[in-house]
Design a protein around this motif. Sequence first.
Motif, PDB file in Angstrom:
ATOM      1  N   GLY A 136       8.663  -4.690   1.574  1.00 36.16           N
ATOM      2  CA  GLY A 136       8.991  -3.286   1.771  1.00 36.16           C
ATOM      3  C   GLY A 136       8.369  -2.330   0.786  1.00 36.16           C
ATOM      4  O   GLY A 136       8.585  -1.119   0.862  1.00 36.16           O
ATOM      5  N   PHE A 137       7.558  -2.852  -0.157  1.00 33.86           N
ATOM      6  CA  PHE A 137       6.849  -1.963  -1.078  1.00 33.86           C
ATOM      7  C   PHE A 137       5.679  -1.300  -0.365  1.00 33.86           C
ATOM      8  O   PHE A 137       5.031  -1.902   0.506  1.00 33.86           O
ATOM      9  CB  PHE A 137       6.274  -2.754  -2.259  1.00 33.86           C
ATOM     10  N   ALA A 138       5.365  -0.070  -0.752  1.00 31.19           N
ATOM     11  CA  ALA A 138       4.077   0.511  -0.406  1.00 31.19           C
ATOM     12  C   ALA A 138       3.016  -0.136  -1.283  1.00 31.19           C
ATOM     13  O   ALA A 138       3.256  -0.383  -2.473  1.00 31.19           O
ATOM     14  CB  ALA A 138       4.098   2.021  -0.635  1.00 31.19           C
ATOM     15  N   VAL A 139       1.864  -0.470  -0.703  1.00 32.41           N
ATOM     16  CA  VAL A 139       0.762  -1.059  -1.463  1.00 32.41           C
ATOM     17  C   VAL A 139      -0.505  -0.260  -1.168  1.00 32.41           C
ATOM     18  O   VAL A 139      -0.663   0.294  -0.082  1.00 32.41           O
ATOM     19  CB  VAL A 139       0.557  -2.549  -1.121  1.00 32.41           C
ATOM     20  N   PRO A 140      -1.429  -0.185  -2.118  1.00 36.04           N
ATOM     21  CA  PRO A 140      -2.655   0.586  -1.895  1.00 36.04           C
ATOM     22  C   PRO A 140      -3.548  -0.080  -0.846  1.00 36.04           C
ATOM     23  O   PRO A 140      -3.499  -1.303  -0.635  1.00 36.04           O
ATOM     24  CB  PRO A 140      -3.350   0.574  -3.267  1.00 36.04           C
ATOM     25  N   LYS A 141      -4.374   0.707  -0.220  1.00 41.98           N
ATOM     26  CA  LYS A 141      -5.436   0.176   0.633  1.00 41.98           C
ATOM     27  C   LYS A 141      -6.357  -0.672  -0.243  1.00 41.98           C
ATOM     28  O   LYS A 141      -6.808  -0.230  -1.305  1.00 41.98           O
ATOM     29  CB  LYS A 141      -6.207   1.337   1.256  1.00 41.98           C
ATOM     30  N   THR A 142      -6.611  -1.924   0.175  1.00 41.95           N
ATOM     31  CA  THR A 142      -7.244  -2.903  -0.711  1.00 41.95           C
ATOM     32  C   THR A 142      -8.380  -3.625  -0.014  1.00 41.95           C
ATOM     33  O   THR A 142      -8.320  -3.925   1.177  1.00 41.95           O
ATOM     34  CB  THR A 142      -6.194  -3.935  -1.185  1.00 41.95           C
ATOM     35  N   LEU A 143      -9.415  -3.927  -0.781  1.00 37.75           N
ATOM     36  CA  LEU A 143     -10.556  -4.710  -0.321  1.00 37.75           C
ATOM     37  C   LEU A 143     -10.831  -5.816  -1.325  1.00 37.75           C
ATOM     38  O   LEU A 143     -10.828  -5.585  -2.534  1.00 37.75           O
ATOM     39  CB  LEU A 143     -11.796  -3.806  -0.209  1.00 37.75           C
ATOM     40  N   ASP A 147     -19.475  -8.565  -0.995  1.00 40.12           N
ATOM     41  CA  ASP A 147     -20.519  -7.889  -0.223  1.00 40.12           C
ATOM     42  C   ASP A 147     -20.727  -6.479  -0.779  1.00 40.12           C
ATOM     43  O   ASP A 147     -19.851  -5.616  -0.632  1.00 40.12           O
ATOM     44  CB  ASP A 147     -20.113  -7.830   1.249  1.00 40.12           C
ATOM     45  N   PRO A 148     -21.856  -6.192  -1.408  1.00 44.91           N
ATOM     46  CA  PRO A 148     -22.096  -4.862  -1.972  1.00 44.91           C
ATOM     47  C   PRO A 148     -22.019  -3.751  -0.932  1.00 44.91           C
ATOM     48  O   PRO A 148     -21.500  -2.663  -1.215  1.00 44.91           O
ATOM     49  CB  PRO A 148     -23.505  -4.969  -2.567  1.00 44.91           C
ATOM     50  N   ASP A 149     -22.515  -4.009   0.284  1.00 44.31           N
ATOM     51  CA  ASP A 149     -22.471  -2.986   1.318  1.00 44.31           C
ATOM     52  C   ASP A 149     -21.036  -2.674   1.736  1.00 44.31           C
ATOM     53  O   ASP A 149     -20.696  -1.521   2.026  1.00 44.31           O
ATOM     54  CB  ASP A 149     -23.290  -3.424   2.539  1.00 44.31           C
ATOM     55  N   GLU A 150     -20.195  -3.704   1.774  1.00 45.74           N
ATOM     56  CA  GLU A 150     -18.786  -3.491   2.117  1.00 45.74           C
ATOM     57  C   GLU A 150     -18.098  -2.641   1.058  1.00 45.74           C
ATOM     58  O   GLU A 150     -17.289  -1.768   1.371  1.00 45.74           O
ATOM     59  CB  GLU A 150     -18.071  -4.834   2.258  1.00 45.74           C
ATOM     60  N   TYR A 155     -15.898   2.584  -0.541  1.00 43.03           N
ATOM     61  CA  TYR A 155     -16.015   3.722  -1.450  1.00 43.03           C
ATOM     62  C   TYR A 155     -16.115   5.033  -0.662  1.00 43.03           C
ATOM     63  O   TYR A 155     -15.441   6.016  -0.971  1.00 43.03           O
ATOM     64  CB  TYR A 155     -17.239   3.526  -2.337  1.00 43.03           C
ATOM     65  N   ASP A 156     -16.935   5.030   0.387  1.00 44.07           N
ATOM     66  CA  ASP A 156     -17.087   6.229   1.205  1.00 44.07           C
ATOM     67  C   ASP A 156     -15.808   6.537   1.983  1.00 44.07           C
ATOM     68  O   ASP A 156     -15.402   7.705   2.106  1.00 44.07           O
ATOM     69  CB  ASP A 156     -18.256   6.052   2.177  1.00 44.07           C
ATOM     70  N   GLU A 157     -15.149   5.494   2.520  1.00 45.13           N
ATOM     71  CA  GLU A 157     -13.911   5.683   3.276  1.00 45.13           C
ATOM     72  C   GLU A 157     -12.829   6.338   2.412  1.00 45.13           C
ATOM     73  O   GLU A 157     -12.015   7.124   2.912  1.00 45.13           O
ATOM     74  CB  GLU A 157     -13.381   4.337   3.781  1.00 45.13           C
ATOM     75  N   SER A 209     -19.476 -13.198  -7.625  1.00 44.90           N
ATOM     76  CA  SER A 209     -18.040 -13.394  -7.841  1.00 44.90           C
ATOM     77  C   SER A 209     -17.274 -12.307  -7.102  1.00 44.90           C
ATOM     78  O   SER A 209     -17.691 -11.149  -7.103  1.00 44.90           O
ATOM     79  CB  SER A 209     -17.763 -13.380  -9.338  1.00 44.90           C
ATOM     80  N   PRO A 210     -16.138 -12.651  -6.451  1.00 41.65           N
ATOM     81  CA  PRO A 210     -15.392 -11.635  -5.697  1.00 41.65           C
ATOM     82  C   PRO A 210     -14.725 -10.625  -6.624  1.00 41.65           C
ATOM     83  O   PRO A 210     -14.464 -10.892  -7.793  1.00 41.65           O
ATOM     84  CB  PRO A 210     -14.342 -12.453  -4.940  1.00 41.65           C
ATOM     85  N   VAL A 211     -14.445  -9.477  -6.054  1.00 43.07           N
ATOM     86  CA  VAL A 211     -13.795  -8.407  -6.802  1.00 43.07           C
ATOM     87  C   VAL A 211     -12.696  -7.805  -5.924  1.00 43.07           C
ATOM     88  O   VAL A 211     -12.782  -7.838  -4.690  1.00 43.07           O
ATOM     89  CB  VAL A 211     -14.822  -7.323  -7.214  1.00 43.07           C
ATOM     90  N   LEU A 212     -11.655  -7.295  -6.567  1.00 38.05           N
ATOM     91  CA  LEU A 212     -10.563  -6.624  -5.865  1.00 38.05           C
ATOM     92  C   LEU A 212     -10.716  -5.122  -6.075  1.00 38.05           C
ATOM     93  O   LEU A 212     -10.791  -4.657  -7.214  1.00 38.05           O
ATOM     94  CB  LEU A 212      -9.217  -7.117  -6.391  1.00 38.05           C
ATOM     95  N   VAL A 213     -10.774  -4.385  -4.980  1.00 33.47           N
ATOM     96  CA  VAL A 213     -10.987  -2.940  -5.028  1.00 33.47           C
ATOM     97  C   VAL A 213      -9.844  -2.267  -4.284  1.00 33.47           C
ATOM     98  O   VAL A 213      -9.442  -2.717  -3.207  1.00 33.47           O
ATOM     99  CB  VAL A 213     -12.330  -2.555  -4.375  1.00 33.47           C
ATOM    100  N   GLN A 214      -9.315  -1.180  -4.855  1.00 30.79           N
ATOM    101  CA  GLN A 214      -8.201  -0.483  -4.228  1.00 30.79           C
ATOM    102  C   GLN A 214      -8.435   1.023  -4.222  1.00 30.79           C
ATOM    103  O   GLN A 214      -9.082   1.567  -5.119  1.00 30.79           O
ATOM    104  CB  GLN A 214      -6.892  -0.768  -4.976  1.00 30.79           C
ATOM    105  N   GLN A 215      -7.896   1.656  -3.190  1.00 32.02           N
ATOM    106  CA  GLN A 215      -7.900   3.119  -3.167  1.00 32.02           C
ATOM    107  C   GLN A 215      -7.013   3.627  -4.296  1.00 32.02           C
ATOM    108  O   GLN A 215      -5.914   3.124  -4.523  1.00 32.02           O
ATOM    109  CB  GLN A 215      -7.376   3.633  -1.826  1.00 32.02           C
ATOM    110  N   GLN A 216      -7.503   4.587  -5.044  1.00 34.03           N
ATOM    111  CA  GLN A 216      -6.734   5.122  -6.163  1.00 34.03           C
ATOM    112  C   GLN A 216      -5.508   5.858  -5.640  1.00 34.03           C
ATOM    113  O   GLN A 216      -5.600   6.664  -4.706  1.00 34.03           O
ATOM    114  CB  GLN A 216      -7.601   6.057  -7.005  1.00 34.03           C
ATOM    115  N   VAL A 217      -4.359   5.578  -6.246  1.00 30.98           N
ATOM    116  CA  VAL A 217      -3.099   6.161  -5.795  1.00 30.98           C
ATOM    117  C   VAL A 217      -2.809   7.420  -6.603  1.00 30.98           C
ATOM    118  O   VAL A 217      -2.783   7.374  -7.842  1.00 30.98           O
ATOM    119  CB  VAL A 217      -1.943   5.148  -5.981  1.00 30.98           C
ATOM    120  N   PRO A 218      -2.576   8.558  -5.949  1.00 26.03           N
ATOM    121  CA  PRO A 218      -2.166   9.748  -6.702  1.00 26.03           C
ATOM    122  C   PRO A 218      -0.861   9.461  -7.438  1.00 26.03           C
ATOM    123  O   PRO A 218       0.035   8.803  -6.895  1.00 26.03           O
ATOM    124  CB  PRO A 218      -1.949  10.805  -5.603  1.00 26.03           C
TER     125      PRO A 218
END
Length: 332
Positions: A136-143, A147-150, A155-157, A209-218
């Motif tokens: 039930g927690f809100a979680v950030p949009k995550t990738l 893949d550099p293109d992904e 980033y653009d999204e 190596s994989p990386v975890l990327v998230q939309q910054q949360v206000p």
Amino acid sequence: MIIVFTSQRDTHSDVVVSRLTAAGADVVRVNTEELPGEADFRLRLGGSGWSGEVALRLGGRRVEPERVRSVWVRRPSKWGPSPRLLPWEAAFATAETRDAVLGLWSSMPCLWMSRPGDIEAASWKVEQLSRAGAAGFAVPKTLVTTDPDELRRFYDECAGAVVVKTFTGGASAQAAAAADPGRDIPHVGLSTTLVTPEVLARADLLRHSPVLVQQQVPKRVDLRVTVVGEEVYTAEIHSQELAATRVDCRRFDLPVRYAAATLPDEVAERCVRFVRGYGLEFGALDMVETPEGDHVFLENNPVGQFLHVEQRAPELRITDAVVSRLMRGAHG
């Protein structure tokens, strides 16, 4: 008897052991650097369980399995086989000792803060995010990607409001960078940081190596929520007062203002259920409170630091809670 299983340079264990001793507890600190090289094992299995002792030569400390009532697994580190062993012999001795020690302690009917297997299972960031959303927690949009293109599309999204995290804190990459400063290593030194055009320009390194990327949360504030048993200790961290590029407010050297806070009851209860759902007695959750008052889950550290929280918000008596929980287990 209370066992504190940790490493030699853990200041949290220094403080807790001192408090336990002052309270009259029979406490034995076991540092992984002392095992197996500075320990003697004399154990027998009978009808009522294990008996005997693990005798530590430094200071004459002894762990007697039948007397153990609480084990605090803090931050065990590098094991310490005898320097007289060849590398392959040392690796074998370490593996054998780890199996024996953790197997012995796992068989003890005592309070664990927390069991090593539960700590490991609770440390996987990808699983945490799935579980948090289901809870039930809100979680950030995550990738998660190599893949550099992904990464560039994400980033653009997110209109460039993106942060990047390592899965393990970056300690291994930082060590490699220190050993070979001329080598370009993927996301070296990044714990949590803003993806800038300069970072994006190095995106091809993600293929290694994989990386975890998230939309910054206000944010209105960052939150550090420490759960000890059923108790919740919440600190507001006013990281919005720092420069915008300083995303990771957990760096202890930054001049960040902390203040004791109280979560809404349903959020506090959700935090306890989340931590206890792993079988943990302790958890340190990082969250964000948005300007609208929503609470967004970022991650949970099952052996997180807490002394810096107490130092900056003394009302939050987390050390006392840890000591009390271990004492109750010892006398239970």
